[in-house]
Scaffold this active site. Structure first.
Site, PDB file in Angstrom:
ATOM      1  N   GLN A   1      58.638  72.498 -29.812  1.00 34.69           N
ATOM      2  CA  GLN A   1      59.990  72.015 -30.091  1.00 34.69           C
ATOM      3  C   GLN A   1      60.021  70.538 -30.513  1.00 34.69           C
ATOM      4  OE1 GLN A   1      62.321  72.357 -26.504  1.00 34.69           O
ATOM      5  NE2 GLN A   1      61.113  70.870 -25.391  1.00 34.69           N
TER       6      GLN A   1
ATOM      7  N   TYR B   1      44.421  55.642  -9.957  1.00 30.20           N
ATOM      8  CA  TYR B   1      43.077  55.782 -10.497  1.00 30.20           C
ATOM      9  C   TYR B   1      43.006  55.185 -11.901  1.00 30.20           C
ATOM     10  CZ  TYR B   1      45.011  60.157 -12.568  1.00 30.20           C
ATOM     11  OH  TYR B   1      45.768  61.095 -13.230  1.00 30.20           O
TER      12      TYR B   1
ATOM     13  N   ASP C   1      52.702  76.048 -16.755  1.00 26.15           N
ATOM     14  CA  ASP C   1      53.885  75.791 -15.931  1.00 26.15           C
ATOM     15  C   ASP C   1      54.983  76.826 -16.153  1.00 26.15           C
ATOM     16  OD1 ASP C   1      52.702  73.583 -14.814  1.00 26.15           O
ATOM     17  OD2 ASP C   1      54.269  72.167 -15.382  1.00 26.15           O
TER      18      ASP C   1
HETATM   19  C1  FAD Z   1      53.566  63.421 -11.499  1.00 27.38           C
HETATM   20  C2  FAD Z   1      52.702  64.535 -11.940  1.00 27.38           C
HETATM   21  C3  FAD Z   1      51.332  64.334 -11.964  1.00 27.38           C
HETATM   22  C4  FAD Z   1      50.477  65.394 -12.337  1.00 27.38           C
HETATM   23  N1  FAD Z   1      49.158  65.165 -12.316  1.00 27.38           N
HETATM   24  C5  FAD Z   1      48.314  66.200 -12.599  1.00 27.38           C
HETATM   25  C6  FAD Z   1      46.911  66.010 -12.526  1.00 27.38           C
HETATM   26  O1  FAD Z   1      46.420  64.907 -12.235  1.00 27.38           O
HETATM   27  N2  FAD Z   1      46.099  67.082 -12.787  1.00 27.38           N
HETATM   28  C7  FAD Z   1      46.612  68.309 -13.133  1.00 27.38           C
HETATM   29  O2  FAD Z   1      45.825  69.254 -13.338  1.00 27.38           O
HETATM   30  N3  FAD Z   1      47.954  68.502 -13.232  1.00 27.38           N
HETATM   31  C8  FAD Z   1      48.803  67.484 -12.968  1.00 27.38           C
HETATM   32  N4  FAD Z   1      50.149  67.662 -13.078  1.00 27.38           N
HETATM   33  C9  FAD Z   1      50.671  68.948 -13.566  1.00 27.38           C
HETATM   34  C10 FAD Z   1      50.585  69.054 -15.073  1.00 27.38           C
HETATM   35  O3  FAD Z   1      51.143  67.921 -15.693  1.00 27.38           O
HETATM   36  C11 FAD Z   1      51.308  70.299 -15.577  1.00 27.38           C
HETATM   37  O4  FAD Z   1      51.011  71.375 -14.769  1.00 27.38           O
HETATM   38  C12 FAD Z   1      50.855  70.605 -17.016  1.00 27.38           C
HETATM   39  O5  FAD Z   1      51.153  69.535 -17.872  1.00 27.38           O
HETATM   40  C13 FAD Z   1      51.527  71.894 -17.498  1.00 27.38           C
HETATM   41  O6  FAD Z   1      51.176  72.112 -18.837  1.00 27.38           O
HETATM   42  P1  FAD Z   1      51.957  73.202 -19.692  1.00 27.38           P
HETATM   43  O7  FAD Z   1      51.335  73.147 -21.036  1.00 27.38           O
HETATM   44  O8  FAD Z   1      51.976  74.489 -18.965  1.00 27.38           O
HETATM   45  O9  FAD Z   1      53.464  72.721 -19.719  1.00 27.38           O
HETATM   46  P2  FAD Z   1      54.112  71.420 -20.340  1.00 27.38           P
HETATM   47  O10 FAD Z   1      53.200  70.256 -20.242  1.00 27.38           O
HETATM   48  O11 FAD Z   1      55.459  71.283 -19.723  1.00 27.38           O
HETATM   49  O12 FAD Z   1      54.256  71.748 -21.890  1.00 27.38           O
HETATM   50  C14 FAD Z   1      55.270  72.601 -22.355  1.00 27.38           C
HETATM   51  C15 FAD Z   1      55.411  72.370 -23.856  1.00 27.38           C
HETATM   52  O13 FAD Z   1      56.323  73.328 -24.367  1.00 27.38           O
HETATM   53  C16 FAD Z   1      57.279  72.671 -25.169  1.00 27.38           C
HETATM   54  N5  FAD Z   1      58.503  73.477 -25.112  1.00 27.38           N
HETATM   55  C17 FAD Z   1      59.369  73.622 -24.073  1.00 27.38           C
HETATM   56  N6  FAD Z   1      60.375  74.435 -24.404  1.00 27.38           N
HETATM   57  C18 FAD Z   1      60.122  74.839 -25.685  1.00 27.38           C
HETATM   58  C19 FAD Z   1      60.815  75.695 -26.585  1.00 27.38           C
HETATM   59  N7  FAD Z   1      61.986  76.304 -26.242  1.00 27.38           N
HETATM   60  N8  FAD Z   1      60.297  75.890 -27.828  1.00 27.38           N
HETATM   61  C20 FAD Z   1      59.131  75.287 -28.210  1.00 27.38           C
HETATM   62  N9  FAD Z   1      58.446  74.433 -27.384  1.00 27.38           N
HETATM   63  C21 FAD Z   1      58.946  74.226 -26.138  1.00 27.38           C
HETATM   64  C22 FAD Z   1      57.427  71.289 -24.553  1.00 27.38           C
HETATM   65  O14 FAD Z   1      57.973  70.354 -25.460  1.00 27.38           O
HETATM   66  C23 FAD Z   1      55.976  70.999 -24.179  1.00 27.38           C
HETATM   67  O15 FAD Z   1      55.266  70.427 -25.244  1.00 27.38           O
HETATM   68  C24 FAD Z   1      51.023  66.646 -12.717  1.00 27.38           C
HETATM   69  C25 FAD Z   1      52.400  66.827 -12.722  1.00 27.38           C
HETATM   70  C26 FAD Z   1      53.244  65.800 -12.338  1.00 27.38           C
HETATM   71  C27 FAD Z   1      54.722  66.023 -12.323  1.00 27.38           C
END
Ligand code: FAD
Length: 384
Positions: A33, A215, A295
């Protein structure tokens, strides 16, 4: 299979899944998106399971070149700095897999994932495509975007994060629950941080109801700091709020001088603050040709730092499931069977860790664990 797999969302999960599928010869099209990607957040710590997964995708050299690896990873008392538990490079049997621990700036992780995806499929990523709706039949899926475009594919892998539209569409709308904590995140350049790094490595300073993790990333040039602070309710205006140094100093009043020093050195207007959300485990992620990943399937509290790792594990296993299966339906069912128990276990363990930290130094000292069994998982070889 000629129709591509449609991937919605180009986060860590979406890009890893795309790369894993491409390496098994499965065509993908990725729809994100945002108008641009890569300029995101701060540090991410990739433990052994995530590193094994990314290494299996050919990224070992690139990942190690862009990452920092600490000598120690430990929890310490917020006032005295006393060690409460942890893993140390110089103690046999503790940090056993140092070359499997990669702490990296998120933008750098995105850059190397994107490079790898583009090397396999230069035109596969489509920005400015907000997924709206999908329909499926016996032959494939049709996905519609907010810009009016619609595309066809063999399956939809929804990697659209904690507020996944696909999850709502498949399993009903259920808002994520406020997890009773606010997150503060700031980066301190090493020159400003150096006087406050009296102990090396990765450290979580633990107090009742709050903690600070710090870190190094970018070859020690920046200290990534993340604080978790118990709160009864999210401040409504705080979705992408920036806060000043006074608020940080108030949070850490009476803490170890290293913590106060880092907080005082936080760049003005550079501290992001946002509420933390949680969801219950979902026992089913798939409806025939549509599945969830990362996620979108299993958001978890970040107290084990395993959310991105789970998304990476998912992606690697998804690729293997396609390589091993005769049909899309079989592949998605195999992926789900392999991943639901693992991600559910980590989600629940992350919740438990949140409570251990929140109870403060005594419970952290009593229950400190390196989760060694959980960290032995290898998404590239686990039996499917
Ligand atoms: C404070 C914090 C620290 C963290 N530290 C760590 C760590 O050290 N190690 C670790 O393993 N994990 C860590 N995490 C967890 C980690 O950041 C997430 O679990 C990870 O980024 C999830 O990745 P994802 O690709 O599933 O989702 P997201 O990173 O949420 O990516 C989702 C993507 O989908 C896109 N999207 C959403 N809706 C739509 C739509 N309708 N159409 C098209 N695109 C869309 C978004 O723009 C985004 O680019 C941390 C989380 C937090 C909150």
């Amino acid at each position: 299979m000629t129709d591509p797999i449609i991937i919605a969302g180009a986060g860590i999960g979406g890009l890893t899944a795309a790369l894993a599928l491409l390496r098994h010869g499965v065509p993908v099209q990725i729809f994100e998106q945002a108008k641009s990607i890569g300029d995101v957040g701060a540090g991410v710590s990739l433990g052994a399971t995530a590193s094994r997964g990314l290494y299996s995708l050919g990224l070992k050299a690139a990942l190690q070149a862009a990452s920092d690896t600490p000598l120690a990873s430990e929890a310490r008392h917020y006032q005295t700095g006393e060690v409460l538990g942890g893993a140390f490079a110089d103690r046999p049997g503790k940090v056993s897999d140092r070359d499997l621990l990669n702490q990296i700036h998120r933008a750098d992780l995105f850059a190397l994932l994107l490079d790898a995806v583009r090397a396999h499929a230069p035109g596969a990523l489509h920005l400015d495509h907000c997924f709206e709706h999908t329909a499926q039949d016996d032959t494939g899926v049709e996905v519609r975007f907010a810009n009016g475009r619609s595309v066809k594919g063999a399956a939809l892998v929804a990697c659209d994060g904690i507020r996944s539209r696909t999850r709502d569409q498949l399993f009903g709308v259920q808002e994520p629950r406020f997890a009773g904590r606010m997150v503060y995140r700031f980066l301190v350049p090493i020159d400003a941080a150096r006087p406050y790094l009296s102990n090396p490595g990765t450290i979580s300073y633990v107090a009742p109801d709050r903690s600070l993790l710090r870190y190094a990333v970018r070859h020690g040039s920046v200290i990534n700091c993340v604080a978790f602070v118990r709160s009864d309710q999210p401040s409504p205006e705080s979705w992408t709020e920036r806060v000043g140094t006074e608020e940080l100093l108030a949070i850490f009043a009476g803490w170890h001088p290293d913590v106060l020093g880092l907080a005082a050195a936080a760049p003005v207007a550079g501290t992001a603050k946002w509420p933390l959300f949680d969801r219950d485990p979902l026992p089913v992620w798939t409806d025939r040709r549509i599945t969830l990943l990362g996620d979108a399937a299993h958001p978890m509290l970040p107290f084990l730092g395993m959310g991105a790792a789970m998304a990476i594990e998912d992606g690697v296993v998804l690729g293997r499931a396609f390589a091993q299966s005769a049909s899309v339906l079989e592949a998605l069912a195999l992926y789900e069977r392999a991943r639901v128990p693992r991600a559910t276990d980590m989600l629940l363990a992350s919740r438990e860790q949140a409570e251990i930290f929140a109870e403060g130094p005594d419970s952290t000292r009593r229950l400190a664990t390196t989760h060694a069994d959980r960290m032995r998982y290898d998404p590239a070889t686990v039996s499917l």
